[in-house]
Design an enzyme around this catalytic site. Structure first.
Site, PDB file in Angstrom:
ATOM      1  N   LYS A   1       0.900  -1.366  -0.189  1.00  0.00           N
ATOM      2  CA  LYS A   1      -0.060   0.290  -0.145  1.00  0.00           C
ATOM      3  C   LYS A   1       1.101   1.397   0.170  1.00  0.00           C
ATOM      4  CE  LYS A   1       1.102   2.067   3.551  1.00  0.00           C
ATOM      5  NZ  LYS A   1       1.745   2.206   4.353  1.00  0.00           N
TER       6      LYS A   1
ATOM      7  N   TYR B   1      -4.415   3.865   6.169  1.00  0.00           N
ATOM      8  CA  TYR B   1      -5.186   2.867   7.415  1.00  0.00           C
ATOM      9  C   TYR B   1      -6.140   3.391   7.707  1.00  0.00           C
ATOM     10  CZ  TYR B   1      -0.913   0.555   7.732  1.00  0.00           C
ATOM     11  OH  TYR B   1       0.573  -0.442   6.176  1.00  0.00           O
TER      12      TYR B   1
HETATM   13  P1  NAD Z   1      12.417   1.781   3.058  1.00  0.00           P
HETATM   14  O1  NAD Z   1      12.944   3.039   2.345  1.00  0.00           O
HETATM   15  O2  NAD Z   1      12.804   1.380   4.500  1.00  0.00           O
HETATM   16  O3  NAD Z   1      12.549   0.937   1.355  1.00  0.00           O
HETATM   17  C1  NAD Z   1      12.580   1.088   0.390  1.00  0.00           C
HETATM   18  C2  NAD Z   1      13.722   0.113  -0.768  1.00  0.00           C
HETATM   19  O4  NAD Z   1      13.030   0.631  -2.191  1.00  0.00           O
HETATM   20  C3  NAD Z   1      14.784   0.590  -0.642  1.00  0.00           C
HETATM   21  O5  NAD Z   1      15.638  -0.037   0.708  1.00  0.00           O
HETATM   22  C4  NAD Z   1      15.334   0.102  -1.970  1.00  0.00           C
HETATM   23  O6  NAD Z   1      15.850  -1.482  -1.551  1.00  0.00           O
HETATM   24  C5  NAD Z   1      14.301   0.726  -2.528  1.00  0.00           C
HETATM   25  N1  NAD Z   1      14.008   1.286  -3.536  1.00  0.00           N
HETATM   26  C6  NAD Z   1      14.321   1.515  -4.951  1.00  0.00           C
HETATM   27  N2  NAD Z   1      14.273   2.236  -5.556  1.00  0.00           N
HETATM   28  C7  NAD Z   1      14.736   3.568  -4.559  1.00  0.00           C
HETATM   29  C8  NAD Z   1      14.247   4.506  -4.867  1.00  0.00           C
HETATM   30  N3  NAD Z   1      14.607   5.660  -5.782  1.00  0.00           N
HETATM   31  N4  NAD Z   1      14.151   4.927  -3.270  1.00  0.00           N
HETATM   32  C9  NAD Z   1      14.174   4.839  -2.236  1.00  0.00           C
HETATM   33  N5  NAD Z   1      14.864   3.191  -2.099  1.00  0.00           N
HETATM   34  C10 NAD Z   1      14.533   2.871  -3.400  1.00  0.00           C
HETATM   35  O7  NAD Z   1      10.902   1.492   3.223  1.00  0.00           O
HETATM   36  P2  NAD Z   1       9.631   0.993   3.279  1.00  0.00           P
HETATM   37  O8  NAD Z   1       9.564   1.452   4.701  1.00  0.00           O
HETATM   38  O9  NAD Z   1      10.364  -0.466   3.344  1.00  0.00           O
HETATM   39  O10 NAD Z   1       8.773   0.930   2.461  1.00  0.00           O
HETATM   40  C11 NAD Z   1       8.348   0.347   1.279  1.00  0.00           C
HETATM   41  C12 NAD Z   1       6.940   0.027   0.961  1.00  0.00           C
HETATM   42  O11 NAD Z   1       6.455  -0.972   1.592  1.00  0.00           O
HETATM   43  C13 NAD Z   1       6.534   1.239   0.369  1.00  0.00           C
HETATM   44  O12 NAD Z   1       5.310   1.059  -0.830  1.00  0.00           O
HETATM   45  C14 NAD Z   1       5.526   1.736   2.485  1.00  0.00           C
HETATM   46  O13 NAD Z   1       4.058   1.941   1.418  1.00  0.00           O
HETATM   47  C15 NAD Z   1       5.246   0.105   2.186  1.00  0.00           C
HETATM   48  N6  NAD Z   1       5.239  -0.263   3.461  1.00  0.00           N
HETATM   49  C16 NAD Z   1       4.373  -0.718   4.238  1.00  0.00           C
HETATM   50  C17 NAD Z   1       3.852  -1.752   5.857  1.00  0.00           C
HETATM   51  C18 NAD Z   1       2.971  -1.821   6.224  1.00  0.00           C
HETATM   52  O14 NAD Z   1       2.199  -1.711   7.626  1.00  0.00           O
HETATM   53  N7  NAD Z   1       2.055  -2.592   5.088  1.00  0.00           N
HETATM   54  C19 NAD Z   1       5.401  -0.542   5.900  1.00  0.00           C
HETATM   55  C20 NAD Z   1       6.139   0.085   6.200  1.00  0.00           C
HETATM   56  C21 NAD Z   1       5.795   0.093   4.607  1.00  0.00           C
END
Ligand code: NAD
Length: 409
Positions: free
Chosen positions: A162, A250
């Site tokens: 999401k 959420y």
């Molecule tokens: P994060 O920044 O920790 O990780 C993102 C990852 O994407 C990076 O580590 C990298 O591997 C990759 N990436 C590729 N291209 C990138 C760019 N141009 N810039 C930055 N990162 C890039 O983020 P996250 O918290 O893991 O979030 C990732 C996704 O998961 C988002 O869509 C977020 O909404 C979703 N999310 C969902 C939940 C949930 O509870 N369902 C919780 C957190 C995040």
């Protein structure tokens, strides 16, 4: 109320922007905006707080579905990948990252063979990899649409984090790509698989509070002193308007699954403070009021600059349900108060099952052909509602909605 102070030109020149995501965040009709360019996936360093498994998890069943995980960031590495060990019918078959060291470190820890470790550049070869049946998109939100389309083009099923995407136009393309590929698309709305939220849905269906009148959802935390260049969550091309897509979604979801209705009217406001490096591209807070056809009214608030909140409450004519925290990874609490009875704390189960629950639900749908509880159409509906929220905030007027969440005028 303010609108973003970034001009359209500077936004597009800032790189990797889609006109659609800008249009969405400003409340314009995304469908009328030309697509300019696609945000790029760029490998990031390993996060410092990651704990990798000492023993790789193994598939439990012969018919377990192999997933490729794309985007090895905080949520994938700290929440979802470890929970595959608890899944019955899902396993990690491949990983995709732009960072070679992370590919090796994570691949070794999870027992992913070297030839199942893909880069963003080699991803298309996954089409011939029979070990992979589904792709789990855990990339920044502005990359969901493009990588979902690539995964469908490779003939895989897609579980997408999401928000589904940053504009309804992108969501529609993702759904069309699934249909073309004859593959399944699920949005990773984990609360649908979390015992407290499931019980809340059941209580509302039983009218445990009498007719539902008022809902309230608050989701916030205080973002540290970072800039858009340091954190994609502040970068409009990757995050849309900001806290609404990330956290407020959420509360929006809860308002919909508790009422089992789609709002007919939305009013909203946004705030973007001046002189704060965190909020040069996104909003700090978003507040919205939703009125449903039954007359129930929901107040949603979300912020990246307020003390932590994760609460949902529902107030009917004869009772109140309070959830705090409501939609977090763990520690959910809920209390039911009904007329004429002492209030009760309800403990329907361990919230931890939500992660593996959503994986296995998708695997079951792939293997057994059942209905997906959180399909692409639901993600599209929610993105449409966020577009309506931004449209109301931008124009200062209320927005009337059709039953599918599209704006009436
Ligand atoms: P994060 O920044 O920790 O990780 C993102 C990852 O994407 C990076 O580590 C990298 O591997 C990759 N990436 C590729 N291209 C990138 C760019 N141009 N810039 C930055 N990162 C890039 O983020 P996250 O918290 O893991 O979030 C990732 C996704 O998961 C988002 O869509 C977020 O909404 C979703 N999310 C969902 C939940 C949930 O509870 N369902 C919780 C957190 C995040």
């Amino acid at each position: 109320m303010k609108t973003p102070n970034l001009s359209r030109r500077s936004f597009l020149e800032a790189g990797s922007a889609t006109a659609a995501s800008l249009a969405m965040a400003q409340g314009a009709s995304a469908a009328t905006e030309p697509r300019v360019s696609v945000p790029r996936a760029i490998g990031q360093p390993m996060r410092s707080n990651v704990q990798l498994p000492t023993t790789p998890p193994l598939p439990r069943r012969a018919d377990s579905v192999g997933f490729a995980i794309i985007g090895l960031g905080g949520y994938a590495l700290n929440q979802m990948m470890p929970r595959f060990a608890l899944a019955q019918r899902s396993h990690i078959a491949a990983i995709v990252s732009g960072n070679p060291e992370k590919l090796k470190q994570v691949g070794d820890a999870y027992g992913v063979p070297p030839d199942a470790r893909y880069t963003y550049d080699s991803f298309d070869a996954i089409a011939d990899d029979k070990r992979v049946e589904a792709v789990y998109i855990v990339l920044p939100s502005g990359l969901h649409a493009a990588w979902t389309e690539k995964a469908f083009a490779a003939g895989k099923h897609v579980l997408c984090e999401k928000p589904m995407a940053l504009s309804s136009e992108e969501c529609a393309r993702m759904i069309a790509a699934a249909e073309r590929a004859k593959r399944k698309l699920m949005i990773a709305y984990r609360s649908y698989f979390e015992p407290h939220n499931r019980l809340a849905m059941a209580l509302m269906a039983q009218k445990a509070l009498g007719p539902l009148r008022l809902l309230r959802a608050d989701h916030s935390y205080r973002m540290g002193p970072v800039t858009p260049a340091q954190n994609w969550r502040l970068d409009r091309a990757l995050a849309g308007g900001g806290p609404l897509e990330d956290l407020g979604i959420y509360g929006l979801q809860a308002a919909l699954y508790l009422t089992q209705e789609v709002p007919e009217l939305i009013t909203a406001s946004t705030y973007q403070p001046e002189g704060d490096a965190r909020f040069t591209q996104i909003f700090a807070h978003v507040g919205a009021q939703l009125r449903f056809p039954s007359g129930a009214v929901a107040q949603l608030s979300t912020s990246y600059d307020a003390a932590g909140a994760n609460t949902v409450s529902a107030r009917g004519a004869t009772g109140v349900l309070t959830m705090d925290p409501a939609t977090s990874y763990s520690g959910q609490k809920m209390r039911l108060e009904q007329a004429g009875q002492a209030g009760r704390d309800l403990t329907p189960g361990d919230p931890d099952v939500q992660f593996a629950g959503q994986l296995d639900h998708f695997a079951d749908a792939i293997r057994d052909g059942g209905q997906i509880k959180t399909p692409g159409q639901m993600g599209l509906r929610d993105v449409r509602l966020m577009e309506a929220i931004y449209a109301s905030a931008r124009t200062g007027r209320y927005v009337r909605l059709n039953p599918d969440g599209t704006m009436l005028d």
